[in-house]
Design a protein around this motif. Structure first.
Motif, PDB file in Angstrom:
ATOM      1  N   UNK A  24       0.840  -1.201   0.000  1.00 49.65           N
ATOM      2  CA  UNK A  24       0.000   0.000   0.000  1.00 49.65           C
ATOM      3  C   UNK A  24       0.872   1.247   0.000  1.00 49.65           C
ATOM      4  N   UNK A  25       0.257   2.359  -0.348  1.00 44.66           N
ATOM      5  CA  UNK A  25       0.919   3.663  -0.314  1.00 44.66           C
ATOM      6  C   UNK A  25       0.416   4.442   0.892  1.00 44.66           C
ATOM      7  N   UNK A  26       1.279   5.262   1.444  1.00 43.93           N
ATOM      8  CA  UNK A  26       0.883   6.124   2.562  1.00 43.93           C
ATOM      9  C   UNK A  26       1.349   7.542   2.276  1.00 43.93           C
ATOM     10  N   UNK A  27       0.423   8.491   2.389  1.00 45.48           N
ATOM     11  CA  UNK A  27       0.763   9.908   2.203  1.00 45.48           C
ATOM     12  C   UNK A  27       0.184  10.715   3.348  1.00 45.48           C
ATOM     13  N   UNK A 202       4.108  20.422   4.424  1.00 45.23           N
ATOM     14  CA  UNK A 202       5.062  19.318   4.275  1.00 45.23           C
ATOM     15  C   UNK A 202       4.273  18.084   3.845  1.00 45.23           C
ATOM     16  N   UNK A 203       4.699  17.468   2.748  1.00 44.58           N
ATOM     17  CA  UNK A 203       4.038  16.273   2.225  1.00 44.58           C
ATOM     18  C   UNK A 203       5.006  15.099   2.322  1.00 44.58           C
ATOM     19  N   UNK A 204       4.534  13.990   2.876  1.00 41.78           N
ATOM     20  CA  UNK A 204       5.364  12.804   3.044  1.00 41.78           C
ATOM     21  C   UNK A 204       4.699  11.627   2.331  1.00 41.78           C
ATOM     22  N   UNK A 205       5.523  10.848   1.599  1.00 38.13           N
ATOM     23  CA  UNK A 205       4.991   9.699   0.857  1.00 38.13           C
ATOM     24  C   UNK A 205       5.901   8.494   1.016  1.00 38.13           C
ATOM     25  N   UNK A 206       5.282   7.346   1.286  1.00 40.21           N
ATOM     26  CA  UNK A 206       5.996   6.072   1.350  1.00 40.21           C
ATOM     27  C   UNK A 206       5.256   5.083   0.468  1.00 40.21           C
ATOM     28  N   UNK A 207       5.957   4.485  -0.494  1.00 44.46           N
ATOM     29  CA  UNK A 207       5.310   3.523  -1.383  1.00 44.46           C
ATOM     30  C   UNK A 207       6.187   3.211  -2.583  1.00 44.46           C
ATOM     31  N   UNK A 208       5.711   2.317  -3.440  1.00 37.48           N
ATOM     32  CA  UNK A 208       6.482   1.882  -4.604  1.00 37.48           C
ATOM     33  C   UNK A 208       6.170   2.751  -5.822  1.00 37.48           C
ATOM     34  N   UNK A 209       6.375   4.058  -5.659  1.00 45.72           N
ATOM     35  CA  UNK A 209       6.181   5.027  -6.731  1.00 45.72           C
ATOM     36  C   UNK A 209       7.340   6.018  -6.682  1.00 45.72           C
ATOM     37  N   UNK A 210       7.896   6.343  -7.830  1.00 46.59           N
ATOM     38  CA  UNK A 210       9.061   7.219  -7.848  1.00 46.59           C
ATOM     39  C   UNK A 210       8.681   8.651  -7.486  1.00 46.59           C
ATOM     40  N   UNK A 211       9.670   9.399  -7.015  1.00 47.94           N
ATOM     41  CA  UNK A 211       9.442  10.761  -6.534  1.00 47.94           C
ATOM     42  C   UNK A 211       8.905  11.675  -7.631  1.00 47.94           C
ATOM     43  N   UNK A 212       9.348  11.456  -8.862  1.00 51.35           N
ATOM     44  CA  UNK A 212       8.890  12.304  -9.955  1.00 51.35           C
ATOM     45  C   UNK A 212       7.399  12.183 -10.192  1.00 51.35           C
ATOM     46  N   UNK A 213       6.898  10.948 -10.154  1.00 54.72           N
ATOM     47  CA  UNK A 213       5.465  10.721 -10.354  1.00 54.72           C
ATOM     48  C   UNK A 213       4.654  11.309  -9.205  1.00 54.72           C
ATOM     49  N   UNK A 214       5.133  11.107  -7.970  1.00 53.26           N
ATOM     50  CA  UNK A 214       4.432  11.650  -6.811  1.00 53.26           C
ATOM     51  C   UNK A 214       4.393  13.178  -6.879  1.00 53.26           C
ATOM     52  N   UNK A 215       5.514  13.790  -7.264  1.00 49.51           N
ATOM     53  CA  UNK A 215       5.572  15.249  -7.375  1.00 49.51           C
ATOM     54  C   UNK A 215       4.595  15.755  -8.431  1.00 49.51           C
ATOM     55  N   UNK A 216       4.499  15.034  -9.542  1.00 53.08           N
ATOM     56  CA  UNK A 216       3.576  15.429 -10.604  1.00 53.08           C
ATOM     57  C   UNK A 216       2.134  15.336 -10.130  1.00 53.08           C
ATOM     58  N   UNK A 217       1.800  14.272  -9.394  1.00 48.01           N
ATOM     59  CA  UNK A 217       0.452  14.123  -8.856  1.00 48.01           C
ATOM     60  C   UNK A 217       0.148  15.221  -7.833  1.00 48.01           C
ATOM     61  N   UNK A 218       1.152  15.589  -7.045  1.00 46.67           N
ATOM     62  CA  UNK A 218       0.959  16.663  -6.056  1.00 46.67           C
ATOM     63  C   UNK A 218       0.624  17.974  -6.740  1.00 46.67           C
ATOM     64  N   UNK A 219       1.325  18.279  -7.824  1.00 46.99           N
ATOM     65  CA  UNK A 219       1.069  19.513  -8.546  1.00 46.99           C
ATOM     66  C   UNK A 219      -0.315  19.497  -9.195  1.00 46.99           C
ATOM     67  N   UNK A 220      -0.761  18.305  -9.606  1.00 46.13           N
ATOM     68  CA  UNK A 220      -2.039  18.181 -10.296  1.00 46.13           C
ATOM     69  C   UNK A 220      -3.230  18.201  -9.329  1.00 46.13           C
ATOM     70  N   UNK A 221      -3.105  17.475  -8.231  1.00 48.41           N
ATOM     71  CA  UNK A 221      -4.250  17.287  -7.339  1.00 48.41           C
ATOM     72  C   UNK A 221      -4.182  18.080  -6.035  1.00 48.41           C
ATOM     73  N   UNK A 222      -3.007  18.577  -5.677  1.00 45.41           N
ATOM     74  CA  UNK A 222      -2.850  19.361  -4.450  1.00 45.41           C
ATOM     75  C   UNK A 222      -2.265  20.718  -4.815  1.00 45.41           C
ATOM     76  N   UNK A 223      -3.054  21.593  -5.411  1.00 44.49           N
ATOM     77  CA  UNK A 223      -2.545  22.859  -5.948  1.00 44.49           C
ATOM     78  C   UNK A 223      -2.314  23.943  -4.889  1.00 44.49           C
TER      79      UNK A 223
END
Length: 288
Positions: A24-27, A202-223
């Motif tokens: 699972x992912x945790x944010x 401050x945003x923290x993420x643990x999971x099997x997803x690379x930092x670039x993808x997580x950063x892109x999702x943050x910009x898209x969904x957490x503006x």
């Protein structure tokens, strides 16, 4: 495992720990504000209101259905105290995309719902709905009052208030019933607007997803808009003068003794780890 730190924008940071250890992912999204008696209860109530529903899913039922459709993703909002800082936190947990039977991008869907919770709350005439606020005031009042039934936690909180009287650290992050009574939807909306506009994030993420993808999702969904990167500090007082003793009588099966000691050791001190070990040996109490 290598921890990666990125800046989404000014005042908004992202920390990612890519790992294959979990299914699972945790944010966690954390907005930090000074801990104050006049606003602590407001922020506590705000997390209750935001986690109940949003503009797209205006009822608790529809909100829960949306989570179930994301493979039973879990979304929660709460407050926590760190020194003299109150953190308004949003926690997201969802299954790894690799374990879905249809190849769905659950992380993207869950983060979109998280964004709806934070940025698109349910409003009526520009403020939080009266019935939502009043329902969550009732729930929070019951939560605060129930703390008295946990005698060990109650004793710890009373000890902290006695030791840190007239200091911000004595304030409960959960809130006070006396303050709760005077809160309305308009006051809560004003505080919410200020929080989104100015609080460092401050945003923290643990999971099997690379930092670039997580950063892109943050910009898209957490503006989050850029804001001042403020660092709120806790004033550490190593001495408080004479020993204070407080005794309360209560109906309990077992008496509770709580002792608190001040120390100049902070997280950046060389002997901080040793102090944590000493706390564990003595019992390592914690509370809000």
């Amino acid at each position: 495992m290598v921890i990666e730190n990125r800046s989404i924008c000014e005042g908004v940071s992202l920390t990612v720990l890519p790992t294959e250890r979990f299914k699972s992912n945790l944010m966690v999204v954390k907005l930090s504000v000074p801990l104050k008696a006049e606003t602590a209860t407001h922020y506590s109530l705000l997390t209750n209101v935001l986690s109940r529903c949003c503009e797209e899913f205006p009822t608790l039922k529809s909100f829960n259905i949306a989570l179930e459709e994301l493979y039973a993703a879990d979304l929660d909002a709460y407050v926590a105290k760190s020194g003299e800082v109150q953190n308004v936190c949003f926690k997201l947990s969802c299954i790894e995309n690799a374990y879905t039977y249809d190849g769905a991008d659950v992380l993207a869907g869950a983060m979109r719902l998280l964004g709806c919770m934070i940025f698109k709350p349910l409003l009526e005439d520009g403020v939080f709905p009266y019935y939502v606020v009043e329902t969550e005031k009732k729930n929070l009042r019951e939560e605060i009052e129930s703390l008295k039934e946990d005698k060990a936690r109650y004793a710890l909180n009373r000890c902290i208030r006695a030791m840190c009287a007239k200091e911000a650290y004595s304030v409960s992050a959960v809130g006070e019933t006396e303050v709760l009574e005077g809160i309305n939807g308009k006051a809560l909306k004003a505080l919410y607007d200020e929080l989104l506009k100015t609080a460092p994030v401050s945003i923290y993420f643990v999971g099997n997803t690379d930092a670039g993808t997580v950063a892109e999702y943050c910009k898209r969904y957490l503006p989050f808009a850029p804001r001042e990167n403020t660092l709120y500090k806790t004033e550490v007082k190593a001495a408080c003068g004479t020993v204070r003793r407080v005794t309360e009588q209560a109906s309990a099966v077992q008496s509770k003794l709580c002792m608190a000691f001040r120390t100049p050791v902070t997280i950046d001190a060389g002997n901080y780890a040793a102090m944590l070990m000493a706390c564990d040996i003595l019992g390592s109490p914690s509370g809000k």
